[in-house]
Scaffold this motif. Structure first.
Motif, mmCIF file in Angstrom:
data_model
loop_
_atom_site.group_PDB
_atom_site.id
_atom_site.type_symbol
_atom_site.label_atom_id
_atom_site.label_comp_id
_atom_site.label_asym_id
_atom_site.label_seq_id
_atom_site.Cartn_x
_atom_site.Cartn_y
_atom_site.Cartn_z
ATOM 1 N N PHE A 190 0.837 -1.189 0.000
ATOM 2 C CA PHE A 190 0.000 0.000 0.000
ATOM 3 C C PHE A 190 0.876 1.244 0.000
ATOM 4 O O PHE A 190 1.892 1.295 0.677
ATOM 5 N N ILE A 191 0.453 2.276 -0.732
ATOM 6 C CA ILE A 191 1.132 3.577 -0.720
ATOM 7 C C ILE A 191 0.055 4.645 -0.658
ATOM 8 O O ILE A 191 -0.932 4.591 -1.387
ATOM 9 N N GLN A 192 0.224 5.596 0.227
ATOM 10 C CA GLN A 192 -0.644 6.770 0.282
ATOM 11 C C GLN A 192 0.032 7.832 -0.571
ATOM 12 O O GLN A 192 1.179 8.197 -0.320
ATOM 13 N N LEU A 193 -0.652 8.309 -1.589
ATOM 14 C CA LEU A 193 -0.111 9.338 -2.466
ATOM 15 C C LEU A 193 -0.884 10.621 -2.202
ATOM 16 O O LEU A 193 -2.104 10.662 -2.361
ATOM 17 N N PHE A 251 3.077 20.432 -9.340
ATOM 18 C CA PHE A 251 2.571 19.261 -8.625
ATOM 19 C C PHE A 251 3.631 18.788 -7.648
ATOM 20 O O PHE A 251 4.768 18.548 -8.027
ATOM 21 N N ARG A 252 3.253 18.670 -6.370
ATOM 22 C CA ARG A 252 4.130 18.104 -5.345
ATOM 23 C C ARG A 252 3.477 16.806 -4.886
ATOM 24 O O ARG A 252 2.442 16.835 -4.233
ATOM 25 N N ALA A 253 4.080 15.697 -5.266
ATOM 26 C CA ALA A 253 3.504 14.387 -4.949
ATOM 27 C C ALA A 253 4.339 13.721 -3.865
ATOM 28 O O ALA A 253 5.532 13.486 -4.052
ATOM 29 N N ARG A 254 3.711 13.434 -2.735
ATOM 30 C CA ARG A 254 4.383 12.762 -1.614
ATOM 31 C C ARG A 254 3.911 11.319 -1.546
ATOM 32 O O ARG A 254 2.720 11.051 -1.602
ATOM 33 N N HIS A 255 4.851 10.422 -1.380
ATOM 34 C CA HIS A 255 4.558 9.004 -1.194
ATOM 35 C C HIS A 255 4.712 8.740 0.297
ATOM 36 O O HIS A 255 5.773 8.973 0.852
ATOM 37 N N VAL A 256 3.651 8.254 0.935
ATOM 38 C CA VAL A 256 3.644 8.068 2.375
ATOM 39 C C VAL A 256 3.280 6.619 2.684
ATOM 40 O O VAL A 256 2.396 6.037 2.051
ATOM 41 N N ASP A 257 3.958 6.028 3.660
ATOM 42 C CA ASP A 257 3.616 4.695 4.137
ATOM 43 C C ASP A 257 2.361 4.841 4.994
ATOM 44 O O ASP A 257 2.397 5.492 6.041
ATOM 45 N N PRO A 258 1.203 4.268 4.589
ATOM 46 C CA PRO A 258 -0.035 4.494 5.336
ATOM 47 C C PRO A 258 -0.056 3.853 6.722
ATOM 48 O O PRO A 258 -0.885 4.213 7.543
ATOM 49 N N SER A 259 0.853 2.933 7.005
ATOM 50 C CA SER A 259 0.851 2.327 8.330
ATOM 51 C C SER A 259 1.652 3.143 9.340
ATOM 52 O O SER A 259 1.360 3.128 10.525
ATOM 53 N N THR A 260 2.654 3.887 8.869
ATOM 54 C CA THR A 260 3.484 4.679 9.781
ATOM 55 C C THR A 260 3.387 6.175 9.521
ATOM 56 O O THR A 260 3.867 6.972 10.306
ATOM 57 N N TRP A 261 2.826 6.564 8.386
ATOM 58 C CA TRP A 261 2.737 7.944 7.926
ATOM 59 C C TRP A 261 4.107 8.578 7.708
ATOM 60 O O TRP A 261 4.257 9.788 7.714
ATOM 61 N N GLU A 262 5.131 7.754 7.515
ATOM 62 C CA GLU A 262 6.458 8.271 7.189
ATOM 63 C C GLU A 262 6.524 8.550 5.697
ATOM 64 O O GLU A 262 6.057 7.759 4.880
ATOM 65 N N GLN A 263 7.128 9.705 5.350
ATOM 66 C CA GLN A 263 7.270 10.076 3.950
ATOM 67 C C GLN A 263 8.346 9.220 3.311
ATOM 68 O O GLN A 263 9.456 9.122 3.811
ATOM 69 N N ASP A 264 7.995 8.576 2.221
ATOM 70 C CA ASP A 264 8.920 7.714 1.508
ATOM 71 C C ASP A 264 9.661 8.487 0.431
ATOM 72 O O ASP A 264 10.849 8.321 0.235
ATOM 73 N N ASP A 265 8.960 9.355 -0.280
ATOM 74 C CA ASP A 265 9.538 10.057 -1.418
ATOM 75 C C ASP A 265 8.686 11.283 -1.709
ATOM 76 O O ASP A 265 7.521 11.344 -1.326
ATOM 77 N N MET A 266 9.265 12.255 -2.396
ATOM 78 C CA MET A 266 8.498 13.427 -2.833
ATOM 79 C C MET A 266 9.029 13.884 -4.173
ATOM 80 O O MET A 266 10.232 14.025 -4.362
ATOM 81 N N ASP A 267 8.113 14.070 -5.117
ATOM 82 C CA ASP A 267 8.462 14.567 -6.442
ATOM 83 C C ASP A 267 7.833 15.938 -6.625
ATOM 84 O O ASP A 267 6.688 16.155 -6.229
ATOM 85 N N ILE A 268 8.571 16.862 -7.233
ATOM 86 C CA ILE A 268 8.052 18.189 -7.562
ATOM 87 C C ILE A 268 8.183 18.356 -9.067
ATOM 88 O O ILE A 268 9.284 18.255 -9.613
#
Length: 177
Positions: A121-124, A138-155
């Motif tokens: 699972f990925i929260q985008l 566009f600022r897209a953040r990839h977040v782990d939905p179980s920990t809410w830690e940011q995995d990656d961010m694209d601008i």
């Protein structure tokens, strides 16, 4: 979630919500339409009118129209350099927006995506800014939905698609009724 591979569409669904390591409620179907296999109901989309400039987008939003957007990431300029942003297509309907003093329009979108092969699972979360100079960021953040830690961010920065024959950039539209 739907994935199209050649002439086959793979559609997976589950009840809305965040399900950590729980995959028993996921269902899906395959449809190979060139051979009449599978069962998938397809409706013709409503006719859409393309919005090709910031003033058109601003006018439609402030008059209460439902404005949709879609962007192909490969058609954008990545802030961290070419090839450093992920490939993909983002889009949704603008459900709420903020207009800043400089007239720029700001809105966001959030969705949980499942990758069924790895059951990952990925929260985008996407933050969008549409500016009067006919560009969208566009600022897209990839977040782990179980920990809410940011995995990656694209601008990414894209021009608003002006309707020219090239057709590159962020596309905005309203449905004609």
């Amino acid at each position: 979630m739907a994935e199209i591979v050649n002439d086959t569409v793979k559609v997976f669904w589950a009840q809305p919500g965040v399900y950590i390591n729980m995959t028993d409620n996921i269902s899906g179907t395959y449809c190979k339409w060139t051979e009449g296999q599978g069962s998938l109901w397809v409706n013709h989309n409503a006719e859409q009118r393309k919005l090709t400039s910031f003033p058109e987008i601003q006018t439609m939003l402030t008059s209460g129209e439902e404005v949709g957007w879609v962007v192909n990431i490969t058609e954008c300029q990545c802030a961290s350099g070419p090839g450093n942003c992920y490939d993909g297509i983002l889009g949704d309907t603008i459900k709420g927006f903020k207009m800043a003093k400089d007239s720029s329009i700001h809105f966001s979108n959030s969705m949980t995506t499942i990758f069924p092969v790895a059951m990952n699972f990925i929260q985008l979360i996407t933050f969008v800014s549409v500016d009067a100079n006919n560009t969208a960021t566009f600022r897209a953040r990839h977040v782990d939905p179980s920990t809410w830690e940011q995995d990656d961010m694209d601008i990414m920065s894209c021009p608003i698609d002006s309707g020219s024959s090239i057709g590159d950039g962020a596309k905005f539209y309203v449905n004609n009724i």
